[in-house]
Write a protein that holds these residues in place. Sequence first.
Motif, PDB file in Angstrom:
ATOM      1  N   ARG A  38       5.042  -7.556  -8.124  1.00 50.71           N
ATOM      2  CA  ARG A  38       5.229  -6.296  -7.314  1.00 50.71           C
ATOM      3  C   ARG A  38       5.196  -5.135  -7.858  1.00 50.71           C
ATOM      4  O   ARG A  38       4.938  -4.856  -8.886  1.00 50.71           O
ATOM      5  N   SER A  39       6.192  -4.360  -7.330  1.00 47.99           N
ATOM      6  CA  SER A  39       6.222  -3.041  -7.752  1.00 47.99           C
ATOM      7  C   SER A  39       7.544  -2.876  -8.636  1.00 47.99           C
ATOM      8  O   SER A  39       7.630  -1.948  -9.362  1.00 47.99           O
TER       9      SER A  39
ATOM     10  N   ARG B  72      -1.384  -7.723  -8.893  1.00 51.57           N
ATOM     11  CA  ARG B  72      -0.385  -6.902  -8.438  1.00 51.57           C
ATOM     12  C   ARG B  72      -0.379  -7.365  -7.058  1.00 51.57           C
ATOM     13  O   ARG B  72      -1.435  -6.875  -6.194  1.00 51.57           O
ATOM     14  N   ALA B  73       0.653  -7.918  -6.395  1.00 51.48           N
ATOM     15  CA  ALA B  73       0.841  -8.304  -4.946  1.00 51.48           C
ATOM     16  C   ALA B  73       0.945  -7.353  -4.194  1.00 51.48           C
ATOM     17  O   ALA B  73       2.113  -7.163  -3.596  1.00 51.48           O
ATOM     18  N   GLY B  74       0.152  -6.221  -4.080  1.00 52.58           N
ATOM     19  CA  GLY B  74       0.259  -5.131  -3.280  1.00 52.58           C
ATOM     20  C   GLY B  74      -0.896  -4.172  -3.560  1.00 52.58           C
ATOM     21  O   GLY B  74      -1.739  -4.702  -4.315  1.00 52.58           O
ATOM     22  N   ALA B  75      -0.702  -3.056  -3.215  1.00 53.50           N
ATOM     23  CA  ALA B  75      -1.816  -1.865  -3.512  1.00 53.50           C
ATOM     24  C   ALA B  75      -1.793  -1.269  -4.822  1.00 53.50           C
ATOM     25  O   ALA B  75      -2.744  -0.957  -5.622  1.00 53.50           O
ATOM     26  N   GLY B  76      -0.701  -0.509  -5.142  1.00 52.57           N
ATOM     27  CA  GLY B  76      -0.467   0.541  -6.038  1.00 52.57           C
ATOM     28  C   GLY B  76      -0.501  -0.295  -7.608  1.00 52.57           C
ATOM     29  O   GLY B  76       0.491  -1.349  -7.613  1.00 52.57           O
TER      30      GLY B  76
ATOM     31  N   ASN C  84      -0.851  -5.773   2.821  1.00 54.15           N
ATOM     32  CA  ASN C  84       0.454  -5.447   3.286  1.00 54.15           C
ATOM     33  C   ASN C  84       0.175  -3.847   3.965  1.00 54.15           C
ATOM     34  O   ASN C  84       1.217  -3.246   4.327  1.00 54.15           O
TER      35      ASN C  84
ATOM     36  N   ARG D  25       4.486   7.168  -2.604  1.00 56.62           N
ATOM     37  CA  ARG D  25       4.985   6.954  -4.070  1.00 56.62           C
ATOM     38  C   ARG D  25       5.946   8.106  -4.249  1.00 56.62           C
ATOM     39  O   ARG D  25       5.856   9.375  -3.677  1.00 56.62           O
TER      40      ARG D  25
ATOM     41  N   HIS E  22      12.273   1.167  -0.899  1.00 54.66           N
ATOM     42  CA  HIS E  22      10.830   0.704  -1.241  1.00 54.66           C
ATOM     43  C   HIS E  22      10.635  -0.767  -0.520  1.00 54.66           C
ATOM     44  O   HIS E  22      10.425  -1.781  -1.084  1.00 54.66           O
TER      45      HIS E  22
ATOM     46  N   ALA F 183       6.489  -2.373   2.872  1.00 56.76           N
ATOM     47  CA  ALA F 183       5.649  -3.567   2.813  1.00 56.76           C
ATOM     48  C   ALA F 183       6.515  -4.865   2.972  1.00 56.76           C
ATOM     49  O   ALA F 183       5.648  -6.134   2.851  1.00 56.76           O
TER      50      ALA F 183
HETATM   51  C1  MLT Z   1       2.100  -1.438  -2.488  1.00 56.61           C
HETATM   52  O1  MLT Z   1       1.789  -0.874  -3.548  1.00 56.61           O
HETATM   53  O2  MLT Z   1       1.614  -2.052  -2.023  1.00 56.61           O
HETATM   54  C2  MLT Z   1       3.789  -1.255  -2.167  1.00 56.61           C
HETATM   55  O3  MLT Z   1       4.070  -0.153  -2.672  1.00 56.61           O
HETATM   56  C3  MLT Z   1       4.249  -2.225  -1.758  1.00 56.61           C
HETATM   57  C4  MLT Z   1       5.056  -3.153  -2.753  1.00 56.61           C
HETATM   58  O4  MLT Z   1       6.053  -2.555  -3.051  1.00 56.61           O
HETATM   59  O5  MLT Z   1       4.629  -4.228  -3.122  1.00 56.61           O
END
Ligand code: MLT
Length: 317
Positions: free
Chosen positions: A49-50, A70-74, A97, A231, A278, A281
């Motif tokens: 994740r992040s 990356r289990a998320g977007a960023g 998410n 962010r 943070h 999500a």
């Molecule tokens: C993301 O990039 O998906 C979010 O910041 C959530 C996360 O921490 O995974």
Amino acid sequence: MKKVLMVDGIDSICETILRQRGFQPVVKNNIGAEELKCCIGQYEAIILRSATTLSKDIIETAVNLRAVARAGAGVDNIDVDACTRRNILVMNVPFGNIVSTAEYAVAMIMALARHIPQANVSTHAGKWEKKKFMGTEITGKTLGVIGCGNVGSIVVDRARGLKMEVLVYDPALTNGRAAGLGAELTSLDELYARSDFITYHVALSESTKGMLNSSSISRMKNGVRIVNCARGGIMVEEDVKAALVSRKIAALAVDVYLKEPAKEHIFFGMPNVIATPHIAASTEDAQVRVSQAAAEQISDYLLSGKKTCAVNGDRIK
Ligand code: MLT
């Protein structure tokens, strides 16, 4: 058996899927950079994740690594160029998410309008400060949404349901799409000038880095309330702090920081700041979704070469 490393508290559904598909998942939460550097050479893939940063240094020691999910977007915590140079595929999970993150931004708008976190702390402390927490309605107020992609567009929808007037700024958005969402597409300056609340839903990039700064703040309404669940790097944190002190910004709700984890921060202790770690999500629903998708994407790629949501897919052989 191919080993896949899972860090940052990925949901156990990921482990189950990886085992079913013949991989050996290894869970190492709270792994530090040094430990990761020492052990990453054993793995064919990593799911994160992040919280974990995949720096160039670490990637250079990842001699067997073929894929990162990356289990998320960023993907700003991953050195994608370093991965590309080593022919490592980087994938994200851009949709899993988005509802949770959008709902959180709306919750932050509500919390800012009604001082809910501050009133909660005060009441638990045995104070009965009825007069102190005078709020504002959000009905009829103007919300400026900066970035109207996957998350921003859901925020627009929810805010319209709450009877807010919504302005959007997004260079990729058409007037027709904005109108379809019930929002008005504006320039950034117009959004700054007219918004009572502003919420950011942009990725961190060269064009968004530091965009919330003294110059943009000076073009906002006096007493604007700001939400940042995008962010930390999009803010010049010192400029935001100065505007919070002068009350040019009436209040800030912030979930993301330039340096994370943020155990100390210039915003902490300010009465007009709502700060969370943070967690936009962090819902069970979203984490199951992103973890399942990450497991499927990694196993599909390692088993058959199928690339899903690859951010460097065209450069990987
Ligand atoms: C993301 O990039 O998906 C979010 O910041 C959530 C996360 O921490 O995974």
